[in-house]
Design a protein around this motif. Structure first.
Motif, short mmCIF file in Angstrom:
data_model
loop_
_atom_site.label_atom_id
_atom_site.label_comp_id
_atom_site.label_asym_id
_atom_site.label_seq_id
_atom_site.Cartn_x
_atom_site.Cartn_y
_atom_site.Cartn_z
N ALA A 20 -82.13 -28.16 -4.49
CA ALA A 20 -81.64 -29.55 -4.57
C ALA A 20 -80.90 -29.11 -3.63
CB ALA A 20 -80.70 -29.60 -5.84
N CYS A 21 -80.34 -28.27 -3.23
CA CYS A 21 -78.89 -27.71 -2.07
C CYS A 21 -79.48 -28.23 -0.66
CB CYS A 21 -77.91 -26.75 -2.43
SG CYS A 21 -77.60 -26.93 -4.03
N GLN A 22 -80.74 -27.82 -0.35
CA GLN A 22 -81.88 -27.93 1.09
C GLN A 22 -82.08 -29.21 0.67
OE1 GLN A 22 -84.92 -25.23 0.72
NE2 GLN A 22 -83.52 -23.45 1.15
N LEU A 23 -81.97 -30.19 0.25
CA LEU A 23 -82.12 -31.35 0.05
C LEU A 23 -80.96 -32.33 0.33
CD1 LEU A 23 -85.44 -32.83 -3.10
CD2 LEU A 23 -85.73 -32.19 -0.25
N ILE A 24 -80.17 -31.98 0.14
CA ILE A 24 -78.90 -33.05 -0.22
C ILE A 24 -78.40 -32.57 1.48
CG2 ILE A 24 -76.40 -32.54 -0.62
CD1 ILE A 24 -77.39 -32.06 -3.63
N GLU A 25 -78.58 -31.80 1.91
CA GLU A 25 -77.82 -30.48 3.80
C GLU A 25 -79.04 -31.94 4.57
OE1 GLU A 25 -78.89 -26.81 4.43
OE2 GLU A 25 -77.16 -26.38 2.58
N LYS A 26 -80.29 -32.40 4.19
CA LYS A 26 -81.14 -32.94 4.89
C LYS A 26 -81.15 -34.49 4.91
CE LYS A 26 -84.52 -34.38 8.12
NZ LYS A 26 -85.36 -34.14 7.84
N HIS A 27 -80.95 -35.11 3.98
CA HIS A 27 -80.85 -36.33 3.50
C HIS A 27 -79.72 -37.11 2.96
CE1 HIS A 27 -85.17 -36.25 3.27
NE2 HIS A 27 -85.28 -35.00 3.41
N ASN A 28 -78.38 -35.93 2.93
CA ASN A 28 -77.37 -36.68 2.33
C ASN A 28 -77.47 -37.67 1.00
OD1 ASN A 28 -74.12 -37.38 2.84
ND2 ASN A 28 -74.74 -37.93 4.38
N ASP A 29 -76.74 -38.49 1.27
CA ASP A 29 -77.29 -39.83 0.25
C ASP A 29 -77.83 -39.93 -0.48
OD1 ASP A 29 -77.46 -41.60 1.89
OD2 ASP A 29 -75.51 -42.60 1.80
N PHE A 30 -79.50 -39.95 0.07
CA PHE A 30 -80.81 -40.06 -0.17
C PHE A 30 -81.13 -41.94 -0.27
CE2 PHE A 30 -80.29 -36.09 -1.89
CZ PHE A 30 -81.35 -35.68 -2.11
N THR A 31 -80.44 -42.42 0.43
CA THR A 31 -80.00 -43.75 0.97
C THR A 31 -81.68 -44.64 1.41
OG1 THR A 31 -78.50 -43.90 3.20
CG2 THR A 31 -77.71 -44.75 1.02
N ASN A 32 -81.79 -43.45 2.01
CA ASN A 32 -83.02 -43.86 3.10
C ASN A 32 -84.44 -42.96 2.40
OD1 ASN A 32 -84.87 -45.94 4.64
ND2 ASN A 32 -84.13 -44.31 6.24
N THR A 33 -83.93 -42.14 2.00
CA THR A 33 -85.34 -41.11 1.06
C THR A 33 -85.37 -40.86 0.41
OG1 THR A 33 -84.30 -39.35 2.69
CG2 THR A 33 -85.32 -38.71 0.71
N VAL A 34 -87.15 -40.97 0.21
CA VAL A 34 -87.38 -41.35 -1.75
C VAL A 34 -87.81 -39.80 -1.62
CG1 VAL A 34 -88.22 -44.37 -1.39
CG2 VAL A 34 -89.62 -42.34 -0.66
N LEU A 35 -88.48 -39.85 -3.31
CA LEU A 35 -89.16 -38.41 -3.64
C LEU A 35 -90.28 -38.75 -4.24
CD1 LEU A 35 -86.32 -36.58 -5.93
CD2 LEU A 35 -87.08 -36.18 -2.85
N ARG A 124 -95.80 -47.39 6.02
CA ARG A 124 -95.62 -46.06 7.02
C ARG A 124 -94.69 -45.45 6.80
NH1 ARG A 124 -95.12 -47.17 13.44
NH2 ARG A 124 -95.97 -44.96 14.28
N PRO A 125 -94.20 -44.67 6.83
CA PRO A 125 -92.80 -43.75 6.26
C PRO A 125 -92.92 -43.32 7.97
CG PRO A 125 -94.65 -42.73 4.99
CD PRO A 125 -95.50 -43.95 6.01
N ASN A 126 -91.29 -43.21 7.56
CA ASN A 126 -90.39 -42.96 9.09
C ASN A 126 -90.48 -40.89 9.12
OD1 ASN A 126 -88.72 -42.50 11.18
ND2 ASN A 126 -87.11 -42.08 9.62
N GLU A 127 -91.20 -40.53 8.15
CA GLU A 127 -91.12 -39.50 8.25
C GLU A 127 -91.54 -38.73 6.53
OE1 GLU A 127 -88.23 -35.73 10.08
OE2 GLU A 127 -87.80 -36.78 8.15
N ILE A 128 -92.27 -37.45 6.59
CA ILE A 128 -93.07 -36.78 5.14
C ILE A 128 -92.37 -35.68 5.39
CG2 ILE A 128 -94.40 -37.11 3.94
CD1 ILE A 128 -96.08 -39.00 4.97
N GLU A 129 -92.08 -35.19 4.50
CA GLU A 129 -91.93 -33.73 4.06
C GLU A 129 -92.57 -32.99 3.02
OE1 GLU A 129 -87.31 -32.91 6.29
OE2 GLU A 129 -87.28 -33.75 4.09
N LEU A 130 -92.27 -32.12 3.11
CA LEU A 130 -93.36 -31.38 1.42
C LEU A 130 -92.28 -30.27 1.25
CD1 LEU A 130 -95.86 -30.53 -0.02
CD2 LEU A 130 -96.36 -29.11 1.76
N LEU A 131 -91.98 -30.34 0.01
CA LEU A 131 -91.51 -29.50 -1.22
C LEU A 131 -92.47 -28.53 -2.11
CD1 LEU A 131 -88.22 -29.41 -2.77
CD2 LEU A 131 -89.75 -29.06 -4.22
N THR A 132 -92.15 -27.18 -1.67
CA THR A 132 -93.41 -26.33 -3.25
C THR A 132 -92.43 -25.93 -3.79
OG1 THR A 132 -95.74 -26.25 -3.75
CG2 THR A 132 -94.28 -25.34 -1.44
#
Length: 179
Positions: A20-35, A124-132
């Motif tokens: 969760a902390c790693q996601l916050i570091e990258k995506h800040n407030d998640f306004t443009n990020t979806v899980l 069409r997403p801007n970027e796709i990442e993977l969390l496992t």
């Protein structure tokens, strides 16, 4: 059949907070990020991470969805019994968003390939990442690597990684199962 505990409930909790902390570091407030949790098993991890982000780290704008990849798999119609589909729940726009795919175990990479194909139906997403949660690094069939990983496990092909969640199975634990 024998099984060895890889992670207990306390260790899983620590890993979830680190992720969760790693996601916050990258995506800040998640306004443009979806899980997006991949059905069926990634859904539990995605739900838990969204809950931690909201409750423990006070992130207000978490958009969470679940993606069924059944009909996009390359092994669809290849087995003895028919695969059962799950539900897709994506109630938001993915166009130009940053997507974080969430799955419990990264094994061959075929599920992620299917998810990459399936998400195209939604835009069409801007970027796709993977969390496992678990990365079985020596079992990959496709060149897919996680951006965020809970733990790397060296398991041989006869061994299976089994992830249990309190919500589905009664306990938080990860096992290495030998047949």
């Amino acid at each position: 059949m024998s099984q060895k505990v890889l992670l207990n409930a306390k260790e899983i909790n620590i890993i979830l907070h680190r992720l969760a902390c790693q996601l916050i570091e990258k995506h800040n407030d998640f306004t443009n990020t979806v899980l997006i949790g991949l059905q069926p098993r990634g859904k539990f991890l995605a739900n838990r991470l969204a809950q931690i982000l909201k409750n423990d780290y006070k992130i207000k704008h978490i958009q969470l969805g679940h993606l069924d990849i059944t009909f996009f798999r390359d092994d669809f119609r290849r087995g003895e019994k028919p695969l059962e589909a799950n539900t897709t729940e994506i109630n938001f726009i993915v166009e130009d968003k940053n997507i974080v795919f969430i799955d419990d175990v990264l094994y061959t990479g075929r599920s992620i390939r299917a998810a990459l194909t399936a998400i195209q139906s939604f835009g069409r997403p801007n970027e796709i990442e993977l969390l496992t949660l678990i990365d079985r690094r020596f079992s990959r069939h496709l060149p897919i690597q996680p951006n965020y990983r809970g733990r790397q496990v060296d398991a041989i092909n006869e061994e299976k990684v089994k992830v249990n969640w309190v919500e589905h199975g009664g306990e938080d634990a990860v096992y290495l199962v030998k047949s």
